[in-house]
Design an enzyme around this catalytic site. Structure first.
Site, PDB file in Angstrom:
ATOM      1  N   LYS A 196       0.860  -1.188   0.000  1.00  0.00           N
ATOM      2  CA  LYS A 196       0.000   0.000   0.000  1.00  0.00           C
ATOM      3  C   LYS A 196       0.889   1.229   0.000  1.00  0.00           C
ATOM      4  O   LYS A 196       1.668   1.448   0.928  1.00  0.00           O
ATOM      5  CB  LYS A 196      -0.902  -0.025   1.231  1.00  0.00           C
ATOM      6  CG  LYS A 196      -1.776   1.223   1.318  1.00  0.00           C
ATOM      7  CD  LYS A 196      -2.773   1.136   2.458  1.00  0.00           C
ATOM      8  CE  LYS A 196      -3.590   2.405   2.537  1.00  0.00           C
ATOM      9  NZ  LYS A 196      -4.552   2.385   3.648  1.00  0.00           N
ATOM     10  N   LYS A 249      -2.126  -1.506  -3.920  1.00  0.00           N
ATOM     11  CA  LYS A 249      -2.985  -0.321  -3.878  1.00  0.00           C
ATOM     12  C   LYS A 249      -2.145   0.940  -3.957  1.00  0.00           C
ATOM     13  O   LYS A 249      -1.174   1.018  -3.230  1.00  0.00           O
ATOM     14  CB  LYS A 249      -3.742  -0.376  -2.554  1.00  0.00           C
ATOM     15  CG  LYS A 249      -4.649   0.794  -2.311  1.00  0.00           C
ATOM     16  CD  LYS A 249      -5.284   0.670  -0.967  1.00  0.00           C
ATOM     17  CE  LYS A 249      -6.020   1.963  -0.716  1.00  0.00           C
ATOM     18  NZ  LYS A 249      -6.165   2.274   0.646  1.00  0.00           N
TER      19      LYS A 249
HETATM   20  C1  PBG Z   1      -7.536   3.342   5.466  1.00  0.00           C
HETATM   21  C2  PBG Z   1      -7.758   3.249   4.008  1.00  0.00           C
HETATM   22  C3  PBG Z   1      -7.542   4.213   3.009  1.00  0.00           C
HETATM   23  C4  PBG Z   1      -8.031   3.664   1.830  1.00  0.00           C
HETATM   24  C5  PBG Z   1      -8.491   2.387   2.121  1.00  0.00           C
HETATM   25  N1  PBG Z   1      -8.288   2.143   3.481  1.00  0.00           N
HETATM   26  C6  PBG Z   1      -7.028   5.595   3.082  1.00  0.00           C
HETATM   27  C7  PBG Z   1      -5.669   5.902   3.493  1.00  0.00           C
HETATM   28  O1  PBG Z   1      -4.823   5.039   3.705  1.00  0.00           O
HETATM   29  O2  PBG Z   1      -5.430   7.099   3.642  1.00  0.00           O
HETATM   30  C8  PBG Z   1      -8.078   4.353   0.504  1.00  0.00           C
HETATM   31  C9  PBG Z   1      -9.170   3.922  -0.404  1.00  0.00           C
HETATM   32  C10 PBG Z   1      -9.471   4.859  -1.509  1.00  0.00           C
HETATM   33  O3  PBG Z   1      -8.803   5.884  -1.724  1.00  0.00           O
HETATM   34  O4  PBG Z   1     -10.448   4.563  -2.214  1.00  0.00           O
HETATM   35  N2  PBG Z   1      -6.226   3.411   5.879  1.00  0.00           N
END
Ligand code: PBG
Length: 324
Positions: A196, A249
Site C-alpha cells: 500500500k 494499492k
Molecule cells: C484506510 C484506508 C484508506 C483507503 C483504504 N483504506 C485511506 C488511506 O490510507 O489514507 C483508501 C481507499 C481509496 O482511496 O479509495 N487506511
C-alpha cells in the site's frame, strides 16, 4: 513469418472474432464493492468528491446489499465512519460498534454476499492516523497491533468473511491471524493491504471516510511510490504471516507492481482502484472529456490484465451491470 502471410488484423475483423480471442475478462465475481457506513438512521449522504458514492446508515444497508446482489456483485468491503473519535480509537474495538452492526445487517439480508471489512484505525482516531500516536506525533507500531487484533476479531465475530487490514503496521497480519485462530475464527480470511503506497490518489476517500491525518502524513508507514522491490518484500512478509489474499494499492499507478507480484507469488492478488482513480474518470466524464463506460471498462481490464484476480472498485455495481 511476417507480412503479408501474417496479418494481425485478421483476428480483429469483427466483434465475435474479437471476443473469441479476448485474453482478459472482468467477471462480476472478481469485483468487490466498497460501502461507507455512518452513525444515525435514514442517512444517505452523497460524497461530493466521488459522484455516485454515498455514506449510508446501517438501516439503509439492506437495500444497498440487495441492490448490489441484484447487479451481480458478490462481495462488499465495509468501511466504518464513526461520528465520535478518540486517541485510543475506542470505537474500532467496540462489539456493538458501527461495523459489527453493519456486518450483521449485511449477513442477515444476504448470507451469500461475501462481507469484507477494512481494519484500520484512521477513521476512529482523533488524529486520523492509522495507528496510535505518541505526544510527538509519531505513529507507534507495536502498541497499535493489539487494537488491530481486537478490531479484526470483533468484525469476524459479527460475521465478516474477510478482514482486510489497511493500516500498514509491521506484524499486523500475524497478530491478527493469531487472534482469530485463538478465538476459533480459523476460517476468517485475511486480505492484507500488503503493498500500500502513500498515494495522493486516496484524497477523495479521506473526505468519504473523514480520515485525513490532522498532522503529518502517512509516509512513515505507507510505501514510497518510487519502490517496487520493497513491495515484493512487503507481500512476502504478509504471506509468511498468514495472509490468504494480498492487495496492491492503488491499482493503475501500480500495474507494474501487480504484474511483478503475479509472477512472484501464488496467492490470489487483489488490486484496489482507489477513490482518486474513480473520481478522475467521473470528473473527466462529467466534463465530456472521456466516455465513462469505456474508461471504466478499460481501466479495470488493464488491472486484471496486469495480474489482479480481484478488483476492489467503486465501479463494481456499474461494471457488474454492464457484464450481464
Ligand atoms: C484506510 C484506508 C484508506 C483507503 C483504504 N483504506 C485511506 C488511506 O490510507 O489514507 C483508501 C481507499 C481509496 O482511496 O479509495 N487506511
Amino acid at each position: 513469418m511476417g507480412f503479408p502471410d501474417t496479418r494481425m488484423r485478421r483476428l480483429r475483423s469483427n466483434e465475435a472474432m474479437r471476443r473469441l480471442v479476448s485474453e482478459t475478462k472482468v467477471p462480476a465475481s472478481s469485483l468487490v464493492y466498497p460501502i461507507f457506513v455512518v452513525d444515525g438512521s435514514r442517512v444517505r449522504e452523497p460524497v461530493a468528491s466521488m459522484p455516485g458514492v454515498f455514506r449510508i446508515s446501517v438501516d439503509e444497508l439492506a437495500s444497498e446489499i440487495r441492490g448490489a446482489a441484484s447487479d451481480g456483485v458478490g462481495s462488499v468491503l465495509i468501511f466504518g465512519v464513526p461520528s465520535s473519535k478518540d486517541s485510543r480509537a475506542s470505537g474500532a474495538t467496540d462489539r456493538g460498534g458501527l461495523v459489527p452492526r453493519a456486518v450483521a445487517a449485511a449477513k442477515e439480508v444476504s448470507p451469500e454476499m461475501l462481507v469484507m471489512t477494512d481494519v484500520c484505525l484512521c477513521a476512529y482516531t482523533d488524529h486520523g492516523h492509522c495507528g496510535v500516536a505518541d505526544g510527538e506525533g509519531r505513529v507507534l507500531n507495536d502498541p497499535s497491533l493489539d487494537l488491530l487484533q481486537r478490531m479484526a476479531l470483533v468484525h469476524a465475530e459479527a460475521g465478516a468473511d474477510v478482514v482486510a487490514p489497511s493500516d500498514m503496521m509491521d506484524g499486523r497480519v500475524g497478530a491478527i491471524r493469531r487472534a482469530l485462530d485463538s478465538s476459533g475464527k480459523t476460517d476468517t480470511v485475511i486480505m492484507s493491504y500488503a503493498a500500500k503506497y502513500a498515494s495522493c490518489f486516496y484524497g477523495p476517500f479521506r473526505e468519504a471516510a473523514d480520515s485525513a491525518p490532522a498532522f503529518g502524513d502517512r509516509r512513515s508507514y505507507q510505501m514510497d511510490p518510487a519502490n517496487s522491490r520493497e513491495a515484493l518484500r512487503e507481500i512476502e512478509l504478509d504471506v509468511e504471516e498468514g495472509a490468504d489474499i494480498v492487495m496492491v494499492k492503488p491499482a493503475m499507478p501500480c500495474l507494474d507492481v501487480i504484474a511483478r507480484a503475479r509472477g512472484a507469488f501464488r496467492v490470489p492478488i487483489a488490486a484496489y482502484q482507489v477513490s482518486g482513480e474513480y473520481s478522475m474518470i467521473k470528473a473527466a466524464a462529467s466534463s465530456g472529456w472521456l466516455d465513462e463506460e469505456r474508461a471504466m471498462g478499460e481501466s479495470v481490464t488493464a488491472i486484471r490484465r496486469a495480474g489482479a484476480d480481484i478488483v476492489i472498485t467503486y465501479f463494481a455495481r456499474q461494471l457488474a451491470r454492464a457484464c450481464r
